[in-house]
Design a protein around this motif. Structure first.
Motif, short mmCIF file in Angstrom:
data_model
loop_
_atom_site.label_atom_id
_atom_site.label_comp_id
_atom_site.label_asym_id
_atom_site.label_seq_id
_atom_site.Cartn_x
_atom_site.Cartn_y
_atom_site.Cartn_z
N GLY A 54 0.80 -1.21 0.00
CA GLY A 54 0.00 0.00 0.00
C GLY A 54 0.84 1.27 0.00
O GLY A 54 2.08 1.24 0.03
N TRP A 55 0.14 2.40 -0.05
CA TRP A 55 0.78 3.70 -0.08
C TRP A 55 1.24 4.14 1.30
O TRP A 55 0.61 3.81 2.31
N GLY A 95 4.62 13.79 -1.09
CA GLY A 95 3.57 12.93 -1.61
C GLY A 95 3.51 11.56 -0.96
O GLY A 95 3.59 11.42 0.25
N TRP A 96 3.39 10.54 -1.80
CA TRP A 96 3.19 9.17 -1.36
C TRP A 96 4.09 8.24 -2.16
O TRP A 96 4.36 8.49 -3.34
N VAL A 97 4.51 7.13 -1.55
CA VAL A 97 5.30 6.12 -2.25
C VAL A 97 4.67 4.74 -2.05
O VAL A 97 3.94 4.51 -1.08
N CYS A 98 4.98 3.82 -2.96
CA CYS A 98 4.53 2.44 -2.82
C CYS A 98 5.37 1.55 -3.72
O CYS A 98 6.14 2.03 -4.56
N GLU A 99 5.23 0.24 -3.51
CA GLU A 99 5.81 -0.75 -4.41
C GLU A 99 4.70 -1.57 -5.04
O GLU A 99 3.79 -2.03 -4.34
N VAL A 100 4.75 -1.72 -6.35
CA VAL A 100 3.84 -2.60 -7.06
C VAL A 100 4.67 -3.53 -7.94
O VAL A 100 5.82 -3.22 -8.28
N LYS A 136 2.05 12.49 -6.28
CA LYS A 136 1.63 13.70 -5.59
C LYS A 136 0.39 14.24 -6.29
O LYS A 136 0.32 14.30 -7.52
N GLY A 137 -0.60 14.61 -5.47
CA GLY A 137 -1.83 15.14 -6.04
C GLY A 137 -2.62 15.94 -5.03
O GLY A 137 -2.20 16.12 -3.88
N ARG A 138 -3.76 16.42 -5.47
CA ARG A 138 -4.62 17.19 -4.59
C ARG A 138 -5.30 16.32 -3.54
O ARG A 138 -5.75 16.83 -2.51
N SER A 139 -5.41 15.03 -3.81
CA SER A 139 -6.01 14.10 -2.86
C SER A 139 -5.15 12.85 -2.77
O SER A 139 -4.23 12.66 -3.57
N ALA A 140 -5.44 12.01 -1.80
CA ALA A 140 -4.66 10.78 -1.60
C ALA A 140 -4.78 9.88 -2.83
O ALA A 140 -5.80 9.90 -3.54
N PRO A 141 -3.77 9.08 -3.11
CA PRO A 141 -3.81 8.22 -4.29
C PRO A 141 -4.81 7.08 -4.13
O PRO A 141 -5.09 6.64 -3.00
N PRO A 142 -5.37 6.58 -5.23
CA PRO A 142 -6.30 5.45 -5.16
C PRO A 142 -5.55 4.14 -4.93
O PRO A 142 -4.33 4.06 -5.09
N ARG A 148 0.33 1.02 -17.93
CA ARG A 148 0.27 2.38 -18.49
C ARG A 148 -1.05 3.05 -18.13
O ARG A 148 -1.07 4.21 -17.69
N ASP A 149 -2.14 2.32 -18.31
CA ASP A 149 -3.46 2.89 -18.00
C ASP A 149 -3.58 3.23 -16.52
O ASP A 149 -4.20 4.24 -16.15
N GLU A 150 -2.98 2.40 -15.66
CA GLU A 150 -3.01 2.69 -14.22
C GLU A 150 -2.24 3.96 -13.91
O GLU A 150 -2.69 4.79 -13.09
N LEU A 151 -1.09 4.13 -14.54
CA LEU A 151 -0.30 5.35 -14.31
C LEU A 151 -1.03 6.58 -14.82
O LEU A 151 -1.01 7.64 -14.18
N LEU A 152 -1.69 6.47 -15.96
CA LEU A 152 -2.48 7.58 -16.47
C LEU A 152 -3.64 7.90 -15.52
O LEU A 152 -3.97 9.07 -15.29
N ARG A 153 -4.24 6.86 -14.97
CA ARG A 153 -5.32 7.07 -14.01
C ARG A 153 -4.81 7.84 -12.79
O ARG A 153 -5.47 8.74 -12.28
N LEU A 154 -3.60 7.50 -12.32
CA LEU A 154 -3.02 8.21 -11.19
C LEU A 154 -2.77 9.68 -11.54
O LEU A 154 -3.04 10.58 -10.73
N ALA A 155 -2.24 9.92 -12.74
CA ALA A 155 -1.98 11.31 -13.15
C ALA A 155 -3.29 12.10 -13.20
O ALA A 155 -3.35 13.24 -12.73
#
Length: 228
Positions: A139-140, A146-151, A169-175, A216-223
């Motif tokens: 988990g994050w 910001g936040w870090v994690c391992e996947v 890093k974002g305006r809200s916590a990562p999903p 890639r889609d997951e990273l785009l979703r995070l952005a």
């Protein structure tokens, strides 16, 4: 196709919510952009979508100055375990560990300034060199601004484990992401010297370096999420 349509809708919504309508056209007559992909291959998985502002080596992502949230893939060769070995063997400033010309620092600054996500191989020495905490557990966790994690990219279809560290890093916590860690059927890099039983088929360099489309889609979703 459905995933492309859904992502397009999310991209449009994110841009509107971020009030970027006046800035989303990088050049006259160009298609609207909503995410910048930094340090990517010119023929890679980000370049076939007109709404992604892709920065390859020729454009030099160190010169990115916004305004879109980013997915950053800074080069990792000089931050890995083999960097010291290669430098001792071959020498040369271009082989000096950590001497990436400021690429990682630029990627980190872009994420901190514009939001988004940066990815690097697990155990990268760039993390400690830039004040980020090593991810622990599942988990994050908070680190830096910001936040870090391992996947593991095997959870997204890569044929090797490909453990990966993310900084968000974002305006809200990562999903939440796919936290499972399935064992890959293949390996990356050199053969294990302990014998045939300790080895798996080795992936080509291109496949080893490639980003699975689901990842890639997951990273785009995070952005995109970083702007909401």
């Amino acid at each position: 196709m459905r995933n492309d349509i859904n992502l397009t809708m999310k991209l449009t919504s994110a841009a509107m919510n971020a009030n970027q309508e006046s800035q989303r056209f990088p050049a006259s007559g160009a298609a609207p952009c909503y995410v910048a992909a930094l340090f990517v291959q010119p023929d890679g998985c980000y370049t076939d979508w007109p709404w992604i502002d892709a920065w390859d080596k020729e454009r030099d992502a160190r010169n990115y100055h916004g305004p879109f949230p980013v997915v950053a893939h800074p080069p990792c060769q000089l931050w890995g375990a083999m960097a010291n070995v290669n430098f001792a063997r071959w020498g040369g400033e271009h082989n000096r560990p950590g001497n990436d010309g400021g690429c990682f620092a630029a990627a980190l600054a872009a994420v901190n300034r514009w939001g988004g996500v940066l990815e690097h191989p697990a155990k990268t020495r760039a993390w400690g060199a830039h004040g980020l905490d090593k991810p622990t557990g599942i988990g994050w966790q908070r680190s830096g601004l910001g936040w870090v994690c391992e996947v593991w990219q095997s959870a997204y279809g890569h044929r090797a484990n490909k453990a990966t560290w993310l900084y968000y890093k974002g305006r809200s916590a990562p999903p939440e992401l796919r936290w499972e860690r399935p064992t890959g059927t293949h390996q990356i890099g050199f053969h294990d010297q302990r014998g045939k039983a300790a080895n798996k088929p080795t992936l080509s360099k291109r496949e080893a370096n490639a980003t699975p489309l689901a990842f890639r889609d997951e990273l785009l979703r995070l952005a995109l999420h970083s702007a909401t």
